[in-house]
Motif scaffolding. Structure first.
Motif, PDB file in Angstrom:
ATOM      1  N   ASP A  66       0.807  -1.218   0.000  1.00  0.00           N
ATOM      2  CA  ASP A  66       0.000   0.000   0.000  1.00  0.00           C
ATOM      3  C   ASP A  66       0.845   1.275   0.000  1.00  0.00           C
ATOM      4  O   ASP A  66       0.318   2.371  -0.100  1.00  0.00           O
ATOM      5  CB  ASP A  66      -1.020   0.011   1.140  1.00  0.00           C
ATOM      6  CG  ASP A  66      -0.413  -0.196   2.515  1.00  0.00           C
ATOM      7  OD1 ASP A  66       0.820  -0.381   2.616  1.00  0.00           O
ATOM      8  OD2 ASP A  66      -1.167  -0.179   3.491  1.00  0.00           O
ATOM      9  N   HIS A 114      -5.905  -3.691  -3.396  1.00  0.00           N
ATOM     10  CA  HIS A 114      -7.201  -3.153  -3.828  1.00  0.00           C
ATOM     11  C   HIS A 114      -8.319  -4.158  -3.563  1.00  0.00           C
ATOM     12  O   HIS A 114      -9.394  -3.784  -3.104  1.00  0.00           O
ATOM     13  CB  HIS A 114      -7.182  -2.788  -5.307  1.00  0.00           C
ATOM     14  CG  HIS A 114      -6.285  -1.637  -5.638  1.00  0.00           C
ATOM     15  ND1 HIS A 114      -6.192  -0.504  -4.874  1.00  0.00           N
ATOM     16  CD2 HIS A 114      -5.418  -1.455  -6.664  1.00  0.00           C
ATOM     17  CE1 HIS A 114      -5.323   0.338  -5.407  1.00  0.00           C
ATOM     18  NE2 HIS A 114      -4.832  -0.219  -6.494  1.00  0.00           N
ATOM     19  N   LYS A 118     -11.508  -3.660  -1.065  1.00  0.00           N
ATOM     20  CA  LYS A 118     -12.869  -3.798  -1.572  1.00  0.00           C
ATOM     21  C   LYS A 118     -13.697  -4.743  -0.710  1.00  0.00           C
ATOM     22  O   LYS A 118     -14.855  -4.512  -0.460  1.00  0.00           O
ATOM     23  CB  LYS A 118     -12.818  -4.344  -3.009  1.00  0.00           C
ATOM     24  CG  LYS A 118     -13.783  -3.659  -3.936  1.00  0.00           C
ATOM     25  CD  LYS A 118     -13.797  -4.317  -5.293  1.00  0.00           C
ATOM     26  CE  LYS A 118     -12.750  -3.718  -6.181  1.00  0.00           C
ATOM     27  NZ  LYS A 118     -12.796  -4.239  -7.546  1.00  0.00           N
TER      28      LYS A 118
END
Length: 121
Positions: A66, A114, A118
């Motif tokens: 990240d 990601h 989510k």
């Protein structure tokens, strides 16, 4: 649990795993903590040493996924693809291939982050 891609394929290292030493391909490295948290890192390849109570990864580059710059990885991928299309010398082709592989590996690590983000929503 420690999950990465070794020279012979995907590796999953659980506590008390048998000793092992192998090379790693560039890409995502996942660590599942005892608390159930998943940490995703990018490693530029390297050497993995597994002992019954210790996992050591030696890599030129290892960073939390990240913290990667997605735009820079995309630019690096595009630049490497352009260089490969121009094919000026064997050395430049090898450099462009290495740059492309690293950019693709960073993008795979970012994709894991990601997906994880989510699923939390």
């Amino acid at each position: 649990m420690f999950i990465a891609t070794g020279a012979a394929g995907e590796l999953g290292i659980a506590p008390s795993h048998a000793p092992l030493m192998t090379t790693l391909k560039p890409g995502p490295v996942r660590v599942l903590t005892p608390e159930g948290e998943e940490l995703v890192f990018f490693a530029s390849g390297g050497i993995l040493e597994v002992m019954p109570h210790l996992v050591t990864l030696l890599a030129d580059t290892a960073v939390r996924a990240d913290h990667l710059d997605e735009a820079a990885a995309v630019r690096s991928k595009q630049e490497a693809e352009r260089e490969l299309m121009n094919k000026t010398s064997d050395l430049k082709i090898a450099d462009a291939q290495a740059k492309l592989m690293e950019a693709l590996a960073q993008l795979r690590a970012l994709e894991l982050v990601h997906r994880k983000t989510k699923h939390r929503r």
